[in-house]
Design a protein around this motif. Structure first.
Motif, PDB file in Angstrom:
ATOM      1  N   VAL A   1     106.392  45.664  43.435  1.00  0.00           N
ATOM      2  CA  VAL A   1     105.915  44.750  44.478  1.00  0.00           C
ATOM      3  C   VAL A   1     105.863  45.457  45.829  1.00  0.00           C
ATOM      4  CG1 VAL A   1     106.363  42.588  45.701  1.00  0.00           C
ATOM      5  CG2 VAL A   1     106.704  42.724  43.231  1.00  0.00           C
ATOM      6  N   ALA A   2     106.831  46.316  46.104  1.00  0.00           N
ATOM      7  CA  ALA A   2     106.808  47.066  47.358  1.00  0.00           C
ATOM      8  C   ALA A   2     105.539  47.908  47.460  1.00  0.00           C
ATOM      9  CB  ALA A   2     108.043  47.956  47.468  1.00  0.00           C
ATOM     10  N   MET A   3     105.105  48.481  46.347  1.00  0.00           N
ATOM     11  CA  MET A   3     103.886  49.291  46.342  1.00  0.00           C
ATOM     12  C   MET A   3     102.644  48.441  46.600  1.00  0.00           C
ATOM     13  SD  MET A   3     104.723  51.844  43.139  1.00  0.00           S
ATOM     14  CE  MET A   3     103.065  52.546  43.154  1.00  0.00           C
ATOM     15  N   LEU A   4     102.692  47.168  46.238  1.00  0.00           N
ATOM     16  CA  LEU A   4     101.541  46.294  46.433  1.00  0.00           C
ATOM     17  C   LEU A   4     101.254  46.017  47.902  1.00  0.00           C
ATOM     18  CD1 LEU A   4     102.014  43.583  43.666  1.00  0.00           C
ATOM     19  CD2 LEU A   4     100.344  45.434  43.702  1.00  0.00           C
ATOM     20  N   HIS A   5     102.302  46.083  48.750  1.00  0.00           N
ATOM     21  CA  HIS A   5     102.058  45.847  50.184  1.00  0.00           C
ATOM     22  C   HIS A   5     102.732  46.925  51.028  1.00  0.00           C
ATOM     23  CE1 HIS A   5     105.786  43.048  50.975  1.00  0.00           C
ATOM     24  NE2 HIS A   5     106.006  43.787  49.921  1.00  0.00           N
ATOM     25  N   ALA A   6     102.531  48.164  50.591  1.00  0.00           N
ATOM     26  CA  ALA A   6     103.121  49.304  51.304  1.00  0.00           C
ATOM     27  C   ALA A   6     102.586  49.440  52.718  1.00  0.00           C
ATOM     28  CB  ALA A   6     102.872  50.593  50.519  1.00  0.00           C
ATOM     29  N   GLU A   7     101.424  48.829  52.981  1.00  0.00           N
ATOM     30  CA  GLU A   7     100.862  48.904  54.331  1.00  0.00           C
ATOM     31  C   GLU A   7     101.613  48.015  55.316  1.00  0.00           C
ATOM     32  OE1 GLU A   7      98.962  45.324  52.494  1.00  0.00           O
ATOM     33  OE2 GLU A   7      99.605  47.320  51.830  1.00  0.00           O
ATOM     34  N   CYS A   8     102.432  47.102  54.816  1.00  0.00           N
ATOM     35  CA  CYS A   8     103.225  46.225  55.676  1.00  0.00           C
ATOM     36  C   CYS A   8     104.477  46.960  56.147  1.00  0.00           C
ATOM     37  CB  CYS A   8     103.616  44.956  54.923  1.00  0.00           C
ATOM     38  SG  CYS A   8     102.198  43.953  54.408  1.00  0.00           S
ATOM     39  N   ASP A   9     105.126  46.412  57.154  1.00  0.00           N
ATOM     40  CA  ASP A   9     106.371  47.005  57.674  1.00  0.00           C
ATOM     41  C   ASP A   9     107.527  46.510  56.820  1.00  0.00           C
ATOM     42  OD1 ASP A   9     108.490  48.054  59.046  1.00  0.00           O
ATOM     43  OD2 ASP A   9     108.238  46.791  60.825  1.00  0.00           O
ATOM     44  N   LEU A  10     107.792  47.218  55.735  1.00  0.00           N
ATOM     45  CA  LEU A  10     108.829  46.791  54.802  1.00  0.00           C
ATOM     46  C   LEU A  10     110.232  47.044  55.345  1.00  0.00           C
ATOM     47  CD1 LEU A  10     107.289  47.918  51.390  1.00  0.00           C
ATOM     48  CD2 LEU A  10     106.982  45.776  52.650  1.00  0.00           C
ATOM     49  N   SER A  11     110.318  47.752  56.467  1.00  0.00           N
ATOM     50  CA  SER A  11     111.627  47.966  57.096  1.00  0.00           C
ATOM     51  C   SER A  11     112.020  46.809  58.009  1.00  0.00           C
ATOM     52  CB  SER A  11     111.628  49.273  57.892  1.00  0.00           C
ATOM     53  OG  SER A  11     110.722  49.190  58.997  1.00  0.00           O
ATOM     54  N   ASN A  12     111.083  45.904  58.261  1.00  0.00           N
ATOM     55  CA  ASN A  12     111.382  44.732  59.087  1.00  0.00           C
ATOM     56  C   ASN A  12     112.481  43.926  58.402  1.00  0.00           C
ATOM     57  OD1 ASN A  12     111.175  41.896  60.056  1.00  0.00           O
ATOM     58  ND2 ASN A  12     109.464  42.692  61.245  1.00  0.00           N
ATOM     59  N   PRO A  13     113.562  43.547  59.112  1.00  0.00           N
ATOM     60  CA  PRO A  13     114.646  42.799  58.465  1.00  0.00           C
ATOM     61  C   PRO A  13     114.221  41.442  57.927  1.00  0.00           C
ATOM     62  CG  PRO A  13     114.947  42.842  60.849  1.00  0.00           C
ATOM     63  CD  PRO A  13     113.860  43.825  60.541  1.00  0.00           C
ATOM     64  N   GLY A  14     113.057  40.951  58.373  1.00  0.00           N
ATOM     65  CA  GLY A  14     112.558  39.675  57.884  1.00  0.00           C
ATOM     66  C   GLY A  14     111.497  39.805  56.817  1.00  0.00           C
ATOM     67  N   THR A  15     111.320  41.015  56.253  1.00  0.00           N
ATOM     68  CA  THR A  15     110.312  41.184  55.212  1.00  0.00           C
ATOM     69  C   THR A  15     110.511  40.146  54.117  1.00  0.00           C
ATOM     70  OG1 THR A  15     109.233  42.836  53.790  1.00  0.00           O
ATOM     71  CG2 THR A  15     111.636  42.823  53.802  1.00  0.00           C
ATOM     72  N   PRO A  16     109.439  39.631  53.518  1.00  0.00           N
ATOM     73  CA  PRO A  16     109.590  38.572  52.511  1.00  0.00           C
ATOM     74  C   PRO A  16     110.654  38.900  51.471  1.00  0.00           C
ATOM     75  CG  PRO A  16     107.281  38.863  53.011  1.00  0.00           C
ATOM     76  CD  PRO A  16     108.017  39.939  53.762  1.00  0.00           C
ATOM     77  N   SER A  17     111.468  37.912  51.146  1.00  0.00           N
ATOM     78  CA  SER A  17     112.599  38.133  50.250  1.00  0.00           C
ATOM     79  C   SER A  17     112.893  36.856  49.487  1.00  0.00           C
ATOM     80  CB  SER A  17     113.823  38.592  51.039  1.00  0.00           C
ATOM     81  OG  SER A  17     114.136  37.657  52.063  1.00  0.00           O
ATOM     82  N   ALA A  18     113.757  36.979  48.480  1.00  0.00           N
ATOM     83  CA  ALA A  18     114.034  35.824  47.629  1.00  0.00           C
ATOM     84  C   ALA A  18     115.350  35.996  46.897  1.00  0.00           C
ATOM     85  CB  ALA A  18     112.901  35.640  46.602  1.00  0.00           C
ATOM     86  N   THR A  19     115.938  34.874  46.512  1.00  0.00           N
ATOM     87  CA  THR A  19     117.025  34.904  45.555  1.00  0.00           C
ATOM     88  C   THR A  19     116.419  35.131  44.173  1.00  0.00           C
ATOM     89  OG1 THR A  19     117.046  32.577  44.881  1.00  0.00           O
ATOM     90  CG2 THR A  19     118.159  33.130  46.948  1.00  0.00           C
ATOM     91  N   VAL A  20     117.233  35.597  43.240  1.00  0.00           N
ATOM     92  CA  VAL A  20     116.767  35.819  41.868  1.00  0.00           C
ATOM     93  C   VAL A  20     117.825  35.315  40.895  1.00  0.00           C
ATOM     94  CG1 VAL A  20     116.034  37.519  40.136  1.00  0.00           C
ATOM     95  CG2 VAL A  20     115.507  37.908  42.560  1.00  0.00           C
TER      96      VAL A  20
END
Length: 268
Positions: free
Chosen positions: A78-97
């Protein structure tokens, strides 16, 4: 195993919960609310949970790999799918699993954050969850409880809490969720239960479990009876009926009048 499921949003916004099941797997994700804050990502939380959930199912279906490995692989993809986004942002989309997998003689489970897996057996009910998030920024959590749910003051307090929580997310001494890096999988709660000791199981987001844990309006025995009698949809409907009696969070302080809800009921 036989599985039935339901998920629905808590209000007018898109549903940020996600649930799916196969003959041997049950997976529930609960997307973390952004509180209207920047995420550094052009994709929303519903997109993130759909992408991650689908890849978890693909990695673990018909596979004997560890649940943690399957989750780590899915996170990388999934990280590779939106590598153009700022994945280092502490608010990057996230979820419980939360994952439940049936094997020939056992039930494996994985939990990352506060979406529980509950087993029903001869000795009663066993709840597996991960409540590390409850230990961070308690003073800001308490502040959100001072105001009516949905009021401007409440919304501002929730934003302050989320901003502070983000700094402890996926960090030593904080709490762990699925986000942009595979390392979160190694911090999940994992375990095994004997199939012979479990008559049924429920995998759910906290939008459902709060009926027992926060509202105190049902026991786990009540929940499993509702699941047997009317299925997951009826259980979520009852949660909504309970919440409707306290729309501004006077009796049960909370971040939203109604949270997104997802539940999978599994029977052998």
């Amino acid at each position: 195993m036989q599985a039935s499921l339901a998920t629905e949003p808590g209000g007018l916004a898109p549903n940020e919960d996600w649930a799916a099941a196969s003959p041997s797997l049950a997976v529930v994700l609960d997307g973390l609310s952004t509180g209207g804050l920047d995420t550094g990502c052009s994709h929303g939380v519903p997109w993130y949970v759909a992408q991650l959930g689908g890849r978890i199912i693909a990695e673990l279906s018909g596979s004997g790999i560890a649940l943690t490995e399957g989750l780590a692989r899915a996170l990388e993809q999934v990280a590779m799918l939106h590598a153009e986004c700022d994945l280092s942002n502490p608010g990057t989309p996230s979820a419980t699993v939360s994952i439940l997998r049936e094997g020939p003689a056992s039930l494996d489970f994985l939990i990352l954050a506060d979406s529980p897996v509950v087993f029903e057996g001869e000795d009663g009910y066993t709840v597996h969850t991960d409540l590390r998030v409850d230990s961070v920024v308690p003073e800001l959590r308490a502040e959100t409880e001072l105001y009516a749910t949905g009021s401007p003051e409440h919304q501002a307090a929730v934003q302050r809490m989320i901003t502070a929580q983000r700094l402890t997310r996926n960090a030593p001494g904080g709490y762990w969720v699925a986000a942009s890096g595979p390392e979160a999988a190694e911090h999940a709660v994992v375990g095994v239960a004997s199939r012979d000791a479990v008559s049924a199981a429920a995998v759910m987001s906290d939008g459902v479990s709060r009926l027992v844990t926060e509202y105190g309006m049902a026991t786990w025995a009540d929940v499993f009876k509702m699941l047997r009698d009317g299925g997951p949809t009826s259980l979520i409907r009852y949660v909504r009926e309970v919440e409707a009696t306290d729309p501004v969070g006077q009796r049960w302080p909370r971040y939203k009048a109604g949270d997104d809800a997802a539940v999978i009921f599994c029977q052998q």
